[in-house]
Design a protein around this motif. Structure first.
Motif, PDB file in Angstrom:
ATOM      1  N   ALA A 346       0.811  -1.005   0.099  1.00  0.00           N
ATOM      2  CA  ALA A 346      -0.087   0.043  -0.113  1.00  0.00           C
ATOM      3  C   ALA A 346       0.925   1.219  -0.013  1.00  0.00           C
ATOM      4  O   ALA A 346       2.004   1.165   0.467  1.00  0.00           O
ATOM      5  N   ALA A 347       0.299   2.339  -0.683  1.00  0.00           N
ATOM      6  CA  ALA A 347       1.096   3.831  -0.664  1.00  0.00           C
ATOM      7  C   ALA A 347       1.087   4.076   0.885  1.00  0.00           C
ATOM      8  O   ALA A 347       0.352   4.121   1.574  1.00  0.00           O
ATOM      9  N   PRO A 348       2.268   4.522   1.229  1.00  0.00           N
ATOM     10  CA  PRO A 348       2.512   5.105   2.568  1.00  0.00           C
ATOM     11  C   PRO A 348       1.577   6.416   2.762  1.00  0.00           C
ATOM     12  O   PRO A 348       1.609   7.240   1.684  1.00  0.00           O
ATOM     13  N   PRO A 349       1.050   6.755   3.832  1.00  0.00           N
ATOM     14  CA  PRO A 349       0.366   7.976   4.069  1.00  0.00           C
ATOM     15  C   PRO A 349       1.325   9.171   4.155  1.00  0.00           C
ATOM     16  O   PRO A 349       2.297   8.819   4.266  1.00  0.00           O
ATOM     17  N   PRO A 350       0.705  10.422   4.170  1.00  0.00           N
ATOM     18  CA  PRO A 350       1.661  11.531   4.463  1.00  0.00           C
ATOM     19  C   PRO A 350       2.352  11.579   5.699  1.00  0.00           C
ATOM     20  O   PRO A 350       2.077  10.990   6.716  1.00  0.00           O
ATOM     21  N   ALA A 351       3.587  12.145   5.688  1.00  0.00           N
ATOM     22  CA  ALA A 351       4.334  12.216   6.962  1.00  0.00           C
ATOM     23  C   ALA A 351       3.739  13.274   7.881  1.00  0.00           C
ATOM     24  O   ALA A 351       3.987  14.385   7.582  1.00  0.00           O
ATOM     25  N   VAL A 352       2.897  12.840   8.807  1.00  0.00           N
ATOM     26  CA  VAL A 352       2.263  13.777   9.574  1.00  0.00           C
ATOM     27  C   VAL A 352       2.331  13.430  11.218  1.00  0.00           C
ATOM     28  O   VAL A 352       2.206  12.179  11.375  1.00  0.00           O
ATOM     29  N   GLY A 353       2.602  14.308  11.983  1.00  0.00           N
ATOM     30  CA  GLY A 353       2.472  14.047  13.514  1.00  0.00           C
ATOM     31  C   GLY A 353       3.893  13.380  14.020  1.00  0.00           C
ATOM     32  O   GLY A 353       4.957  13.423  13.514  1.00  0.00           O
ATOM     33  N   ARG A 354       3.908  13.285  15.163  1.00  0.00           N
ATOM     34  CA  ARG A 354       5.055  12.836  16.234  1.00  0.00           C
ATOM     35  C   ARG A 354       5.304  11.224  15.650  1.00  0.00           C
ATOM     36  O   ARG A 354       4.499  10.818  15.308  1.00  0.00           O
ATOM     37  N   LEU A 355       6.557  10.984  16.158  1.00  0.00           N
ATOM     38  CA  LEU A 355       7.098   9.520  15.623  1.00  0.00           C
ATOM     39  C   LEU A 355       6.387   8.626  16.531  1.00  0.00           C
ATOM     40  O   LEU A 355       6.158   8.892  17.710  1.00  0.00           O
ATOM     41  N   THR A 356       6.159   7.531  15.698  1.00  0.00           N
ATOM     42  CA  THR A 356       5.611   6.446  16.501  1.00  0.00           C
ATOM     43  C   THR A 356       6.209   5.218  15.890  1.00  0.00           C
ATOM     44  O   THR A 356       6.910   5.467  14.784  1.00  0.00           O
ATOM     45  N   TYR A 357       6.267   3.962  16.413  1.00  0.00           N
ATOM     46  CA  TYR A 357       6.853   2.750  15.569  1.00  0.00           C
ATOM     47  C   TYR A 357       6.220   2.769  14.319  1.00  0.00           C
ATOM     48  O   TYR A 357       6.849   2.516  13.039  1.00  0.00           O
ATOM     49  N   ARG A 358       5.031   2.639  14.042  1.00  0.00           N
ATOM     50  CA  ARG A 358       4.244   2.813  13.107  1.00  0.00           C
ATOM     51  C   ARG A 358       4.822   3.635  11.904  1.00  0.00           C
ATOM     52  O   ARG A 358       5.117   3.537  10.723  1.00  0.00           O
ATOM     53  N   GLY A 365       9.416   2.778   4.637  1.00  0.00           N
ATOM     54  CA  GLY A 365       9.097   2.034   3.501  1.00  0.00           C
ATOM     55  C   GLY A 365       8.743   2.941   2.308  1.00  0.00           C
ATOM     56  O   GLY A 365       9.001   2.691   1.143  1.00  0.00           O
ATOM     57  N   ALA A 366       8.596   4.254   2.701  1.00  0.00           N
ATOM     58  CA  ALA A 366       8.471   5.291   1.446  1.00  0.00           C
ATOM     59  C   ALA A 366       9.764   5.396   0.744  1.00  0.00           C
ATOM     60  O   ALA A 366       9.990   5.842  -0.163  1.00  0.00           O
ATOM     61  N   ALA A 367      10.756   5.504   1.823  1.00  0.00           N
ATOM     62  CA  ALA A 367      12.282   5.897   1.257  1.00  0.00           C
ATOM     63  C   ALA A 367      12.940   4.638   0.575  1.00  0.00           C
ATOM     64  O   ALA A 367      13.888   4.887  -0.220  1.00  0.00           O
ATOM     65  N   LEU A 368      12.510   3.428   0.676  1.00  0.00           N
ATOM     66  CA  LEU A 368      13.086   2.428   0.065  1.00  0.00           C
ATOM     67  C   LEU A 368      13.381   2.328  -1.417  1.00  0.00           C
ATOM     68  O   LEU A 368      12.204   2.551  -2.038  1.00  0.00           O
ATOM     69  N   ASP A 369      14.314   2.057  -1.969  1.00  0.00           N
ATOM     70  CA  ASP A 369      14.754   1.794  -3.305  1.00  0.00           C
ATOM     71  C   ASP A 369      15.702   0.507  -3.418  1.00  0.00           C
ATOM     72  O   ASP A 369      16.110   0.141  -2.490  1.00  0.00           O
ATOM     73  N   ASN A 505      11.872  13.550  15.859  1.00  0.00           N
ATOM     74  CA  ASN A 505      10.787  13.034  16.607  1.00  0.00           C
ATOM     75  C   ASN A 505       9.463  13.351  15.931  1.00  0.00           C
ATOM     76  O   ASN A 505       8.158  12.934  16.456  1.00  0.00           O
ATOM     77  N   THR A 506       9.432  13.735  14.883  1.00  0.00           N
ATOM     78  CA  THR A 506       8.399  13.693  14.059  1.00  0.00           C
ATOM     79  C   THR A 506       8.463  12.885  12.518  1.00  0.00           C
ATOM     80  O   THR A 506       9.769  12.930  12.244  1.00  0.00           O
ATOM     81  N   ALA A 507       7.283  12.505  11.978  1.00  0.00           N
ATOM     82  CA  ALA A 507       7.530  11.850  10.699  1.00  0.00           C
ATOM     83  C   ALA A 507       8.194  12.618   9.608  1.00  0.00           C
ATOM     84  O   ALA A 507       8.981  12.320   8.919  1.00  0.00           O
ATOM     85  N   ALA A 508       7.813  14.102   9.334  1.00  0.00           N
ATOM     86  CA  ALA A 508       8.445  15.181   8.569  1.00  0.00           C
ATOM     87  C   ALA A 508       9.858  15.169   8.769  1.00  0.00           C
ATOM     88  O   ALA A 508      10.725  14.998   7.941  1.00  0.00           O
ATOM     89  N   ALA A 509      10.348  15.017  10.096  1.00  0.00           N
ATOM     90  CA  ALA A 509      11.529  15.392  10.349  1.00  0.00           C
ATOM     91  C   ALA A 509      12.437  13.866   9.946  1.00  0.00           C
ATOM     92  O   ALA A 509      13.522  14.038   9.444  1.00  0.00           O
ATOM     93  N   LEU A 510      12.148  12.850  10.217  1.00  0.00           N
ATOM     94  CA  LEU A 510      12.421  11.661   9.787  1.00  0.00           C
ATOM     95  C   LEU A 510      12.742  11.654   8.271  1.00  0.00           C
ATOM     96  O   LEU A 510      13.683  11.145   7.580  1.00  0.00           O
ATOM     97  N   ASP A 511      11.723  12.068   7.575  1.00  0.00           N
ATOM     98  CA  ASP A 511      11.763  12.009   6.149  1.00  0.00           C
ATOM     99  C   ASP A 511      12.927  12.770   5.504  1.00  0.00           C
ATOM    100  O   ASP A 511      13.667  12.572   4.716  1.00  0.00           O
ATOM    101  N   SER A 512      13.096  13.969   6.299  1.00  0.00           N
ATOM    102  CA  SER A 512      14.393  15.135   5.970  1.00  0.00           C
ATOM    103  C   SER A 512      15.512  14.421   6.174  1.00  0.00           C
ATOM    104  O   SER A 512      16.549  14.513   5.318  1.00  0.00           O
ATOM    105  N   ALA A 513      15.719  13.672   7.450  1.00  0.00           N
ATOM    106  CA  ALA A 513      16.803  13.018   7.692  1.00  0.00           C
ATOM    107  C   ALA A 513      17.362  12.021   6.802  1.00  0.00           C
ATOM    108  O   ALA A 513      18.545  11.826   6.465  1.00  0.00           O
ATOM    109  N   LEU A 514      16.382  11.243   6.452  1.00  0.00           N
ATOM    110  CA  LEU A 514      16.482  10.248   5.591  1.00  0.00           C
ATOM    111  C   LEU A 514      17.147  10.622   4.111  1.00  0.00           C
ATOM    112  O   LEU A 514      18.019  10.189   3.634  1.00  0.00           O
ATOM    113  N   ALA A 515      16.311  11.679   3.792  1.00  0.00           N
ATOM    114  CA  ALA A 515      16.813  12.208   2.274  1.00  0.00           C
ATOM    115  C   ALA A 515      18.132  12.989   2.394  1.00  0.00           C
ATOM    116  O   ALA A 515      18.872  12.593   1.542  1.00  0.00           O
ATOM    117  N   ALA A 516      18.428  13.609   3.582  1.00  0.00           N
ATOM    118  CA  ALA A 516      19.811  14.233   3.775  1.00  0.00           C
ATOM    119  C   ALA A 516      20.981  13.222   3.887  1.00  0.00           C
ATOM    120  O   ALA A 516      21.953  13.263   3.182  1.00  0.00           O
TER     121      ALA A 516
END
Length: 544
Positions: A346-358, A365-369, A505-516
């Protein structure tokens, strides 16, 4: 310059495409490290003996064969946990040990003078490693070296398990004959493979809902293409065990998912556990498999560890390469049945909110290639890692059966030398406490893994196993003995040479860190902070 015993060992390793020697040098094995330059082998000195073993394990799983050397006694016994895991999980690591000299052994026997790092017994390391390797032998003379080395290396390659070579340390620089001819690298067929293949394919064809479950031995023996062909020719559903995840690309007709009991996705568990004929190829059976293999024995045909067992019958010898080849030939004799469409992620949902395991695993999953090699640790998130949409083949590595926490970061050291993919480690903070110094090795040798530490301040998996009610009560305190000393992980990374470190500690920040991290070719540390009462979706589902 004379060709020496050290040269013999290294020449044989180089013949098998080993280009890295992991370890911690000591007087017992330093001549081996000294001689590496003449054989195109790079010595990689790790921050601990245990790390050396894990690194060699990670290299072996990605490259096919690995070598490691540490100090007698204090080093080898420290490393034995890593080699035990390699044994269970079919990882061919060659442990090369310098041992006591003839004079050392004579003084011990006659005068009770204990040689360096000895327990006072003449063969402690040898006996210990006999328990965790497919072959363990000592060479006490130059004349014994070729046979001991050749037999051990051939065993590691044929059995896909670690081996132990001990050589009198006084012999390293002694003149030695050069290798004579190639190593015997294949096992002869048992002779029963064709008959067994006919019986197995007949059972699959006669079944209403058959399924093929793929294990680690298929990857270790290089049988992925043949097994993919077999699945297509049979037209059956298929899944993998966690240890075999990403052996085939996880897509296409019949793909069901990863079976990782007791917390498999419900659809996967149903498909595997209700198959009326389950063909298990190369699977290692951890404790979670016990309900399946004991209650469904009459519906299972399994091939593993040089044997075949059909419907609870006696084990029969069968060489796995010959058997899989025969299965493909037998399956080709009739057209395949129509296979159902495979599972699609399934397509991952938007990166919103504080981090949880989910959120952590959705963002991963969204970052994997196909550039990433996912290396999860043994921690609360291991069942979530099973469901990550890894792209392509050979994109996943973990200690799924031995389940040693701390394996991931150190195994990524070796995998960074052995794989074309970039290791992406996902580790709990408790496991990271075990092998955090692996960051120093990554920095020293300019390797590029990205290490994600999920920081919740406790040995959370232990808490879950002891008392899962803790995770249902926000105000509850964990067991006092599972609480961790809180580290400043980013500062620790800087101290060990990792310049790219970031806590999020947020989903958006994790996306940013992974991209960097992906945009850089340097190692990176990302600390993902989650609530200590949070559970991954797979465990929360089971805990309800």
């Amino acid at each position: 310059m004379a060709f020496t015993v050290a040269d013999y060992v290294l020449a044989r390793l180089h013949e098998q495409q080993v280009d890295t020697l992991f370890g911690v040098p000591a007087a017992y094995c330093s001549p081996l490290f000294e001689a590496t330059g003449g054989h195109g082998i790079v010595p990689v000195v790790t921050a601990s003996d245990l790390e050396a073993g894990y690194a060699a394990d990670g290299y072996a799983r990605t490259k096919g064969l690995a070598a490691v050397a540490v100090a007698y006694g204090v080093g080898t016994l420290s490393m034995i946990n890593a080699i035990a895991g390699a044994y269970v999980e079919r990882s061919p690591v060659v442990v090369v040990n310098g041992g006591p000299t003839a004079a050392n052994l004579d003084r011990l026997a006659r005068f009770d003078v204990v040689f360096s790092h000895s327990t006072g017994r003449p063969d402690t390391d040898l006996r210990a490693y006999q328990l965790v390797t497919a072959r363990a032998a000592r060479a006490g003379t130059v004349a014994e070296v070729p046979a001991v080395v050749d037999s051990a290396l051939a065993t590691a390659i044929r059995r896909k398990r670690p081996v132990y070579i001990e050589i009198d340390m006084a012999l390293w620089t002694a003149a030695c004959p050069r290798p004579a001819g190639p190593l015997p690298l294949t096992d002869p067929a048992a002779g029963s493979e064709q008959q067994l293949a006919a019986a197995i394919v007949g059972l699959v064809r006669a079944a209403t809902s058959p399924l093929v479950l793929i294990g680690a031995e298929i990857q270790r023996y290089g049988l992925a293409d043949r097994v993919a062909d077999l699945i297509a020719r049979l037209g059956v559903r298929w899944a993998t065990a966690l240890l075999g995840k990403s052996t085939l690309a996880e897509q296409g007709n019949g793909w069901v998912g990863v079976y990782d009991p007791p917390h498999s996705a419900p659809a996967v568990a149903t498909a595997v556990e209700q198959a009326d004929l389950l063909l298990m190829l190369g699977c290692v059976f951890p404790n979670g498999y016990a309900p399946l293999v004991t209650s469904r024995a009459g519906h299972i045909a399994s091939a593993y560890d040089g044997t075949v067992r059909i419907k609870g019958g006696a084990k029969q010898p069968a060489e796995i390469v010959a058997l899989v080849t025969a299965l493909v030939a037998e399956a080709a004799k009739a057209p395949p049945r129509p296979a159902p469409p495979g599972l699609t992620a399934a397509a991952p949902p938007p990166a919103v909110g504080r981090l949880t395991y989910r959120q952590v695993f959705e963002r991963l999953g969204a970052a994997l290639d196909e550039s990433w090699l996912v290396v999860p640790d043994t921690f609360l998130g291991i069942y979530s890692a099973a469901n990550l949409p890894v792209k392509g083949r050979d994109g996943f590595l973990c200690s799924a059966v031995w389940a040693s926490i701390g394996h991931s970061a150190a195994a990524a050291v070796g995998a960074s030398f052995g794989s074309r993919r970039r290791p992406l480690v996902v580790c709990g903070d408790g496991g990271f406490h075990m092998t955090a110094q692996a960051l120093s090795t990554l920095a020293r040798y300019g390797r590029d893994p990205v290490v994600i530490v999920i920081d919740n301040g406790i040995y959370a998996y232990e808490q879950y196993l002891i008392d899962p009610t803790y995770f249902r009560a926000a105000g509850a305190s964990p067991k006092p003995y599972v609480a961790l000393n809180r580290w400043d992980f980013v500062a620790l990374g800087h101290g060990l040479g990792i310049r790219s470190g970031r806590a999020v500690n947020t989903a958006a920040a994790l996306d940013s860190a992974l991209a960097a991290a992906k945009a850089s070719n340097a190692p990176a540390l990302i600390v993902a902070e989650v609530d200590p009462h949070d559970l991954p979706a797979e465990l929360a589902r089971a805990d309800r």
